[in-house]
Scaffold this active site. Structure first.
Site, PDB file in Angstrom:
ATOM      1  N   TYR A  72      -5.163  -4.737  10.287  1.00 17.01           N
ATOM      2  CA  TYR A  72      -5.539  -5.292   8.983  1.00 17.01           C
ATOM      3  C   TYR A  72      -7.034  -5.589   8.980  1.00 17.01           C
ATOM      4  O   TYR A  72      -7.699  -5.589  10.021  1.00 17.01           O
ATOM      5  CB  TYR A  72      -4.698  -6.541   8.658  1.00 17.01           C
ATOM      6  N   GLY A  99       0.224  -4.982   1.656  1.00 15.11           N
ATOM      7  CA  GLY A  99      -0.983  -5.288   0.888  1.00 15.11           C
ATOM      8  C   GLY A  99      -0.696  -6.020  -0.408  1.00 15.11           C
ATOM      9  O   GLY A  99      -1.550  -6.730  -0.935  1.00 15.11           O
ATOM     10  N   HIS A 101       0.855  -1.201   0.000  1.00 12.58           N
ATOM     11  CA  HIS A 101       0.000   0.000   0.000  1.00 12.58           C
ATOM     12  C   HIS A 101       0.890   1.250   0.000  1.00 12.58           C
ATOM     13  O   HIS A 101       1.923   1.274   0.676  1.00 12.58           O
ATOM     14  CB  HIS A 101      -0.857  -0.023   1.269  1.00 12.58           C
TER      15      HIS A 101
HETATM   16  O1  YXS Z   1      12.332   8.602  -0.231  1.00 10.52           O
HETATM   17  P1  YXS Z   1      11.784   8.638  -1.653  1.00 10.52           P
HETATM   18  O2  YXS Z   1      10.879   9.789  -1.952  1.00 10.52           O
HETATM   19  O3  YXS Z   1      12.847   8.349  -2.703  1.00 10.52           O
HETATM   20  O4  YXS Z   1      10.792   7.355  -1.762  1.00 10.52           O
HETATM   21  C1  YXS Z   1      11.301   6.083  -1.455  1.00 10.52           C
HETATM   22  C2  YXS Z   1      10.301   5.407  -0.506  1.00 10.52           C
HETATM   23  O5  YXS Z   1       9.752   6.299   0.466  1.00 10.52           O
HETATM   24  C3  YXS Z   1       9.225   5.006  -1.492  1.00 10.52           C
HETATM   25  N1  YXS Z   1       8.425   3.891  -0.971  1.00 10.52           N
HETATM   26  C4  YXS Z   1       7.129   3.987  -0.656  1.00 10.52           C
HETATM   27  N2  YXS Z   1       6.280   5.023  -0.723  1.00 10.52           N
HETATM   28  C5  YXS Z   1       5.018   4.790  -0.317  1.00 10.52           C
HETATM   29  N3  YXS Z   1       4.577   3.596   0.156  1.00 10.52           N
HETATM   30  C6  YXS Z   1       5.409   2.540   0.231  1.00 10.52           C
HETATM   31  N4  YXS Z   1       4.944   1.364   0.664  1.00 10.52           N
HETATM   32  C7  YXS Z   1       6.758   2.709  -0.176  1.00 10.52           C
HETATM   33  N5  YXS Z   1       7.860   1.909  -0.212  1.00 10.52           N
HETATM   34  C8  YXS Z   1       8.856   2.643  -0.700  1.00 10.52           C
HETATM   35  O6  YXS Z   1       9.892   4.589  -2.680  1.00 10.52           O
HETATM   36  C9  YXS Z   1      11.182   5.265  -2.750  1.00 10.52           C
HETATM   37  C10 YXS Z   1      12.262   4.228  -2.861  1.00 10.52           C
HETATM   38  O7  YXS Z   1      12.219   3.505  -1.642  1.00 10.52           O
HETATM   39  P2  YXS Z   1      13.578   2.935  -0.981  1.00 10.52           P
HETATM   40  O8  YXS Z   1      14.673   3.943  -1.143  1.00 10.52           O
HETATM   41  O9  YXS Z   1      13.250   2.465   0.374  1.00 10.52           O
HETATM   42  O10 YXS Z   1      13.874   1.679  -1.954  1.00 10.52           O
HETATM   43  P3  YXS Z   1      14.729   0.381  -1.600  1.00 10.52           P
HETATM   44  O11 YXS Z   1      14.893  -0.331  -2.886  1.00 10.52           O
HETATM   45  O12 YXS Z   1      15.918   0.757  -0.808  1.00 10.52           O
HETATM   46  O13 YXS Z   1      13.789  -0.472  -0.633  1.00 10.52           O
HETATM   47  C11 YXS Z   1      12.608  -1.022  -1.160  1.00 10.52           C
HETATM   48  C12 YXS Z   1      11.709  -1.486   0.032  1.00 10.52           C
HETATM   49  C13 YXS Z   1      10.362  -1.930  -0.521  1.00 10.52           C
HETATM   50  C14 YXS Z   1      12.405  -2.646   0.790  1.00 10.52           C
HETATM   51  C15 YXS Z   1      11.552  -0.277   0.992  1.00 10.52           C
HETATM   52  O14 YXS Z   1      11.109   0.850   0.232  1.00 10.52           O
HETATM   53  C16 YXS Z   1      10.503  -0.562   2.034  1.00 10.52           C
HETATM   54  O15 YXS Z   1      10.775  -1.271   3.014  1.00 10.52           O
HETATM   55  N6  YXS Z   1       9.288  -0.001   1.802  1.00 10.52           N
HETATM   56  C17 YXS Z   1       8.177  -0.202   2.748  1.00 10.52           C
HETATM   57  C18 YXS Z   1       7.601  -1.626   2.578  1.00 10.52           C
HETATM   58  C19 YXS Z   1       6.403  -1.772   3.492  1.00 10.52           C
HETATM   59  O16 YXS Z   1       6.547  -1.818   4.732  1.00 10.52           O
HETATM   60  N7  YXS Z   1       5.229  -1.822   2.922  1.00 10.52           N
HETATM   61  C20 YXS Z   1       3.939  -1.916   3.646  1.00 10.52           C
HETATM   62  C21 YXS Z   1       3.047  -0.729   3.207  1.00 10.52           C
HETATM   63  S1  YXS Z   1       1.609  -0.670   4.232  1.00 10.52           S
HETATM   64  C22 YXS Z   1       0.645  -1.932   3.586  1.00 10.52           C
HETATM   65  O17 YXS Z   1       0.904  -2.458   2.533  1.00 10.52           O
HETATM   66  C23 YXS Z   1      -0.543  -2.380   4.350  1.00 10.52           C
HETATM   67  C24 YXS Z   1      -1.439  -1.248   4.721  1.00 10.52           C
HETATM   68  S2  YXS Z   1      -0.078  -3.283   5.782  1.00 10.52           S
HETATM   69  O18 YXS Z   1       0.826  -2.413   6.511  1.00 10.52           O
HETATM   70  O19 YXS Z   1      -1.264  -3.545   6.521  1.00 10.52           O
HETATM   71  O20 YXS Z   1       0.605  -4.452   5.324  1.00 10.52           O
END
Ligand code: YXS
Length: 259
Positions: free
Chosen positions: A138, A108, A64
């Protein structure tokens, strides 16, 4: 720029997530485009759909779009939110929807993968469900997806730890139907899709709907429903949820207080 690329190869539709700058985060816009693309393929009577990220992606989807999660005191995973609508579009698609997975799948997006009918992953695929990382409750339908796919104890471990499940284990616990090397996964998935497309589309569509109705049939009392809603409201009205989102943007570990 299209956030979902759509093409049809013979009898197989291919939808590619196309927002690498945001690690294919399931933004409201990307989810709306995914639903619209599925609807278009349905109208064109395409019998099988493959959903994928670009070849050899390091991140299939970051889940998400956290920037778009409603602020505290609002339902974060509303029934009519674009992500939930996209998940239902997959479930209700009158044909097999197959996830071709390379790279990390987060939050998500893991729910999206297990909502697909089949999932084929390579050795780089990992799957994490992460509401506890941001203090988010969730939703019931998402939890049922995980219970149905991996069973109670694995689902609880995934939710409680928020740790990525690696490819081998994802295959053994049922997230993946097949674990195929990155070199062969495209050909394998397209052959599987073509073989399903060669069967009776009406029978496949009806049997898929029977699976959906029977597997989602969890009797629940009105009191249990109201208790779930009250418990979830407590969480999305909490300091922890507010802190979880703030910490993500400030790129720091959240300080949860349990309230
Ligand atoms: O800082 P900038 O502007 O360059 O942006 C960065 C990140 O902030 C952005 N980004 C996201 N923006 C919005 N929502 C996200 N989920 C998200 N994930 C990343 O993308 C730019 C590049 O990210 P960066 O530098 O971290 O890339 P990376 O290659 O080093 O690492 C990739 C990830 C995916 C491992 C890392 O970005 C990460 O851990 N992202 C968060 C993953 C996460 O926790 N997702 C859950 C979202 S909440 C959801 O899905 C549900 C509601 S729940 O929580 O219930 O499961």
């Amino acid at each position: 720029m299209a956030l979902i690329l759509s093409e049809v190869k013979d009898t197989v539709g291919i939808l590619t997530l196309n927002n690498p700058e945001r690690r294919n985060a399931l933004s409201l816009e990307l989810c709306d485009e995914l639903s619209a693309a599925l609807n278009d393929l349905k109208n064109r009577k395409v019998p099988v759909v493959v959903i994928r990220a670009p070849r050899d992606a390091k991140v299939w989807s970051a889940g998400h779009d956290i920037r778009q999660l409603p602020q505290v005191c609002h339902e974060p995973l509303a029934y009519d939110s674009p992500m939930e609508k996209a998940l239902r579009a997959i479930q209700e698609y009158p044909g097999a929807v197959i996830a071709l997975v390379q790279g990390g799948v987060w939050g998500g997006a893991s729910d999206l993968i297990i909502t697909c009918d089949l999932a084929i992953g390579d050795e780089t695929s990992t799957f994490a469900i992460t509401p506890v990382k941001i203090g988010l409750p969730y939703n019931a339908s998402g939890i049922v997806h995980f219970i149905n796919r991996v069973g109670l104890n694995i689902a609880k471990e995934m939710f409680f730890t928020a740790e990525p499940v690696k490819a081998e284990r994802a295959y053994h616990c049922g997230i993946l139907n097949h674990l195929i090397s990155s070199k062969e996964i495209e050909q394998f998935t397209m052959q599987l899709a073509a073989s399903i497309a060669g069967n009776s589309p009406l029978a496949v569509a009806v049997i898929k709907e029977q699976f959906r109705l029977l597997s989602e049939a969890h009797p629940i009392t009105a009191e249990a429903f109201e208790r779930i809603q009250a418990l979830r409201r407590k969480v999305y009205n909490s300091h922890d949820y507010e802190e979880g989102i703030k910490a993500f943007f400030e790129k720091r570990k959240p300080n949860f207080r349990g309230e």
